[in-house]
Design a protein around this motif. Sequence first.
Motif, PDB file in Angstrom:
ATOM      1  N   SER A  75       0.829  -1.209   0.000  1.00  0.00           N
ATOM      2  CA  SER A  75       0.000   0.000   0.000  1.00  0.00           C
ATOM      3  C   SER A  75       0.859   1.253   0.000  1.00  0.00           C
ATOM      4  O   SER A  75       0.596   2.216  -0.734  1.00  0.00           O
ATOM      5  CB  SER A  75      -0.921   0.005   1.223  1.00  0.00           C
ATOM      6  N   SER A 116      -6.611   2.865   6.785  1.00  0.00           N
ATOM      7  CA  SER A 116      -5.463   2.027   6.428  1.00  0.00           C
ATOM      8  C   SER A 116      -4.228   2.863   6.119  1.00  0.00           C
ATOM      9  O   SER A 116      -3.111   2.347   6.122  1.00  0.00           O
ATOM     10  CB  SER A 116      -5.809   1.134   5.233  1.00  0.00           C
ATOM     11  N   THR A 170      -1.236   3.554  -2.670  1.00  0.00           N
ATOM     12  CA  THR A 170      -2.643   3.241  -2.913  1.00  0.00           C
ATOM     13  C   THR A 170      -3.225   2.558  -1.684  1.00  0.00           C
ATOM     14  O   THR A 170      -2.686   1.553  -1.211  1.00  0.00           O
ATOM     15  CB  THR A 170      -2.789   2.308  -4.124  1.00  0.00           C
ATOM     16  N   PHE A 171      -4.339   3.101  -1.197  1.00  0.00           N
ATOM     17  CA  PHE A 171      -4.954   2.586   0.022  1.00  0.00           C
ATOM     18  C   PHE A 171      -6.449   2.374  -0.202  1.00  0.00           C
ATOM     19  O   PHE A 171      -7.081   3.096  -0.986  1.00  0.00           O
ATOM     20  CB  PHE A 171      -4.731   3.549   1.192  1.00  0.00           C
ATOM     21  N   THR A 172      -6.978   1.391   0.497  1.00  0.00           N
ATOM     22  CA  THR A 172      -8.404   1.084   0.350  1.00  0.00           C
ATOM     23  C   THR A 172      -9.292   1.909   1.268  1.00  0.00           C
ATOM     24  O   THR A 172     -10.505   1.925   1.106  1.00  0.00           O
ATOM     25  CB  THR A 172      -8.654  -0.409   0.638  1.00  0.00           C
TER      26      THR A 172
END
Length: 531
Positions: free
Chosen positions: A308, A319, A313-315
């Motif tokens: 990540s 997070s 890029t993170f959900t």
Amino acid sequence: MSIRVPSHLYRRSGTFYFRYIVPRHLQATAGRAEVRFSLGNEQRRAAIITALTLIADLPRLVGSLQRMAENDQIAPPDFFKKWQVEIIKNAGLRAEIAILKETIQEQEFQLAGMVPRSQAKGVAVQAHMQGQLKGKKELEAALVFPWPAERTALFSELLAAYLKSFTYRPKGGVRKPPGAKTLEGYRVDIEFFVKVMGDMRIGSIDREVTGQYFSVLSQLPPNISRLAKYRGLSIPEVLGLGDPPQSEYNASKKLERPSGMFKWALLEKRKWGIDSNSFVGFGQAGDNATKRRPFTHYELRALLMHPSYVTRTFTSAYSFWLILLAIFTGARLGELCQLDVKDFVTVEGIECVDINDIEATEAVEDGGRKKRVKTRSAKRLVPIHQELIRLGLLRYVQTLRERNQAHLFPELSRTRRDGPAQAASNWFQRFRARVGIITKQETVFHSFRHGFITNLLDADVTPHMVAPIVGHEGELITGKIYWNTKDATKRAPTVAAFVLPKEVLALMPSIEDIKFVAPGGPKVAQRVERR
């Protein structure tokens, strides 16, 4: 010592009299302007005591006259005579009772001096053994303690009373009632004894029984109450699967809650008929427990090199932010997950996080969990570290304000009984496992808190200065009494003393350099503009 004569008392021809002026608005009802009668006593002290008794009852007398006046009634001719006789008679009876009590106490004292208590008890016990107390069940029951096993309550009955006792704790007290999740944990851990050993009478549970229970626990695999593969199976069936057993430490931990229940019962041992706690000692294996420790700088780099962070890029927002917040604040996971936008405040010109248990909205959804803090000391003001400001925490908070969001992490559900931290805890377990940190119990999310505290202490910051930042109770009296909970200017240098190596800081992206994507889907529009 002289006794002051009440104003209602006067003396004539050696005899004391009582005199009371009836209130003007009640004189028509009373049929007289004053009440006057002899006390029939020439002794000053006795007359005063009687007069004081009459004076004390005057409000009741006036109340009776008032009710008569309201009903347009006239007091009977003998109204005041009956009142006088009643009060004086009652006073005499009370005096006789007092004298009798003193006489009885004096006689009991004399008897106690004549026969030693131990000797008297021995005589009673001997009489019981010889059957001379038959028919006197209360006396026999008092002599037999602890009770015979068959007379004591069932284990399940004691458990029900124990769980109910938690509801008697005041919500604002030092020992608050446990939450629904904790209470359910108590029930499951203690009730498991019944599943293994049966619903026994508590008087029959001795060290041998507890030892047998501990032996079975030591052979059982972990988490049998939660895993689906064990659901519906009996204990012999679970053992028959041959799965690896839980650690002896975990087995002993499961005896701590039953031990606590028996300790509670012993506070009223005469009620429960027991005089010992056979669970004591089995649940004290703390030396064998895995000790939590801070993450090393190598492990921090490994966490920040998770895919990540590498791909930026993170959900979800949590997070990205939770690890960074934990590193630079030392706050607990639950404290971070329940943060609201309103909790970011400016005090004395310093940007701070106000960790509290005040809800952002007036109501919490049914079944949801309200904000809470671990202890009173956990309510605290934490200045925001400059690195968090550099990474864009305040810019992210401002974006949430503009979107009228109440919570820092809206995606963490507050409707669950376990609260918003449950999903985050599960996420972090998967997160750390993916970078190769798989040691159980040793390095957990709480290790960030350990690292924050250790870092400050290694920088020669005194524990007195660290305690209010991390929500520990100050050990010094100055910390408990004279430390201002809103003193941001004194707390800011403590937070600023926390320093990480440059190679670790270099792995932390700012909020503007990352993007959010739905799990397995396209980018989510949550871009934060640099201000």
